[in-house]
Write an enzyme that holds these catalytic residues in place. Sequence first.
Site, PDB file in Angstrom:
ATOM      1  N   HIS A 146       0.775  -1.253   0.116  1.00  0.00           N
ATOM      2  CA  HIS A 146       0.030  -0.085  -0.072  1.00  0.00           C
ATOM      3  C   HIS A 146       0.852   1.097  -0.008  1.00  0.00           C
ATOM      4  O   HIS A 146       0.428   2.392   0.486  1.00  0.00           O
ATOM      5  CB  HIS A 146      -0.907   0.131   1.272  1.00  0.00           C
ATOM      6  CG  HIS A 146      -1.753  -1.211   1.563  1.00  0.00           C
ATOM      7  ND1 HIS A 146      -2.978  -1.621   0.972  1.00  0.00           N
ATOM      8  CD2 HIS A 146      -1.200  -2.436   2.082  1.00  0.00           C
ATOM      9  CE1 HIS A 146      -3.382  -2.647   1.495  1.00  0.00           C
ATOM     10  NE2 HIS A 146      -2.360  -3.204   2.143  1.00  0.00           N
ATOM     11  N   SER A 199      15.103  21.707 -15.711  1.00  0.00           N
ATOM     12  CA  SER A 199      14.231  22.519 -15.794  1.00  0.00           C
ATOM     13  C   SER A 199      14.415  24.125 -16.412  1.00  0.00           C
ATOM     14  O   SER A 199      15.608  24.494 -16.071  1.00  0.00           O
ATOM     15  CB  SER A 199      13.160  22.778 -14.683  1.00  0.00           C
ATOM     16  OG  SER A 199      12.470  24.155 -14.587  1.00  0.00           O
ATOM     17  N   LYS A 237      16.449  21.670 -10.467  1.00  0.00           N
ATOM     18  CA  LYS A 237      15.405  20.438 -10.747  1.00  0.00           C
ATOM     19  C   LYS A 237      16.247  19.547 -11.615  1.00  0.00           C
ATOM     20  O   LYS A 237      17.061  20.087 -12.356  1.00  0.00           O
ATOM     21  CB  LYS A 237      13.987  20.952 -11.776  1.00  0.00           C
ATOM     22  CG  LYS A 237      13.131  21.535 -11.041  1.00  0.00           C
ATOM     23  CD  LYS A 237      12.535  20.544 -10.002  1.00  0.00           C
ATOM     24  CE  LYS A 237      11.369  19.827 -10.543  1.00  0.00           C
ATOM     25  NZ  LYS A 237      10.370  20.196 -11.227  1.00  0.00           N
ATOM     26  N   GLU A 260       9.312   8.800 -16.801  1.00  0.00           N
ATOM     27  CA  GLU A 260       7.907   9.228 -16.810  1.00  0.00           C
ATOM     28  C   GLU A 260       7.509   8.922 -18.328  1.00  0.00           C
ATOM     29  O   GLU A 260       6.198   8.517 -18.418  1.00  0.00           O
ATOM     30  CB  GLU A 260       7.838  10.770 -16.653  1.00  0.00           C
ATOM     31  CG  GLU A 260       8.021  11.367 -15.353  1.00  0.00           C
ATOM     32  CD  GLU A 260       8.132  12.648 -15.448  1.00  0.00           C
ATOM     33  OE1 GLU A 260       7.307  13.412 -14.792  1.00  0.00           O
ATOM     34  OE2 GLU A 260       9.441  13.240 -15.614  1.00  0.00           O
TER      35      GLU A 260
END
Length: 463
Positions: A161, A282, A288, A295
């Site tokens: 979980h 970024s 970043k 992704e």
Amino acid sequence: MTDKTANQMWGGRFAAGPDAIMEAINASIGFDKRLAGQDIAGSRAHAAMLAAQGIVSDSDAEAIREGLLTVLSEIEGGSFVFSTALEDIHMNVESRLKEIIGEPAGRLHTARSRNDQVATDFRLWVRDQFDAAEGGLLALIRALLTQAEAGADWVMPGFTHLQTAQPVTWGHHMMAYVEMFGRDLSRVRDARKRMNESPLGAAALAGTSFPIDRHMTAAALGFDAPCANSLDAVSDRDFALEFLSVASISAMHLSRFAEELVIWSSAQFRFVALSDRFSTGSSIMPQKKNPDAAELIRAKVGRIFGANVALMMVMKGLPLTYSKDMQEDKEQVFDAADNWMLALAAMTGMVADMTARRDNLAAAAGSGFSTATDLADWLVRVLNLPFREAHHVTGSLVALAEKKGCDLPDLSLAEMQGVHAGITQDVFAVLGVENSVNSRMSYGGTAPEQVRAQIDRWKARLA
Ligand code: ARG
């Protein structure tokens, strides 16, 4: 009299050429040009067989086979002019062959149809992709094994979980993915074996009256056998569907791993550092470092599974045998194959380059009362409590630690005895995460010794 714009391959009974919109919806050359190599290999095998069977002369077959090599070199060299009016790769190649060698080109299509031709070409193409997928999966499995071996005994939290459950080892977690991609590998091999039959010589659908040798062409193209039923041979696309379903399951595995890498590389987790080579920055936030490759891999399952569903829908209502609907098979498979291979390569690169942050993994492994099960097991083993009661006692100790804002090993013996009088100093030995993972010696468990045994088993399997 036929209109001069009518199709030169089948224009005999046509008085006019197709409407521009008809040509647009009908043509597949825009994408099936990718089958050129397979189409020419199939035609060369067919021509050789026609000669061997005395159906065409040796000199015609030789001219055809040589001419096809010229066509192939034109296509590979980029000088070939593809024509939409010629619909597809099959007619583009044959038409050019006629320009190069003249009359004998017209004999190539004896005892053959585009129906068995396209089924053969596409099987050959998909077979190559199964082989490429096998290579891609093996490379990924090897990269995972290297990670697993380096960190066979590094502790980290195991989750259910996405809540801390029990400590596990980094090697164990990596090996879980080895099992998953290993199943993909076995699905690839299994499907490849099943699909390796030749449709060539099924002709339009019923077979042919010419004395062809389908075993000869099957062998020449590396197939194990000819397809046994000519109707099935031209109407079957199971091989493409199996490719897409194997790809879908594998892409799902890639996606789950990608999701973990996204989570693990975040500032909140800091379990892994991804390399600069597989990250992006970024344009506005200088700090970043984004896991874009992960992704995008996570997203690929969408288009791959979409292709699987799309082709299932194309096929589900088709009466035997060939229908033009089936021309829609290729773009789905091409796109899924390209993206599966890319995702496998990107994941392999990320895994090979990534650094597990051992200290952060260890710190996280001990938090969240991860050894509560070890404590409950100790109460069963040493104090002979029934497991349900041990569970309850441990729950009370967790609640106490939570109230005090500390972890289980930080409770004093007196505090523990306040919950259950029988607890002794010995309990502290089982509250450490190292002890916890070392104790999980059951087959397939997370103990480093078990993990190393699985690594060895895989290495032997791959050797
Ligand atoms: N371009 C077609 C396809 O991809 C080739 C087969 C055409 N056969 C036919 N009977 N029209 O399916």
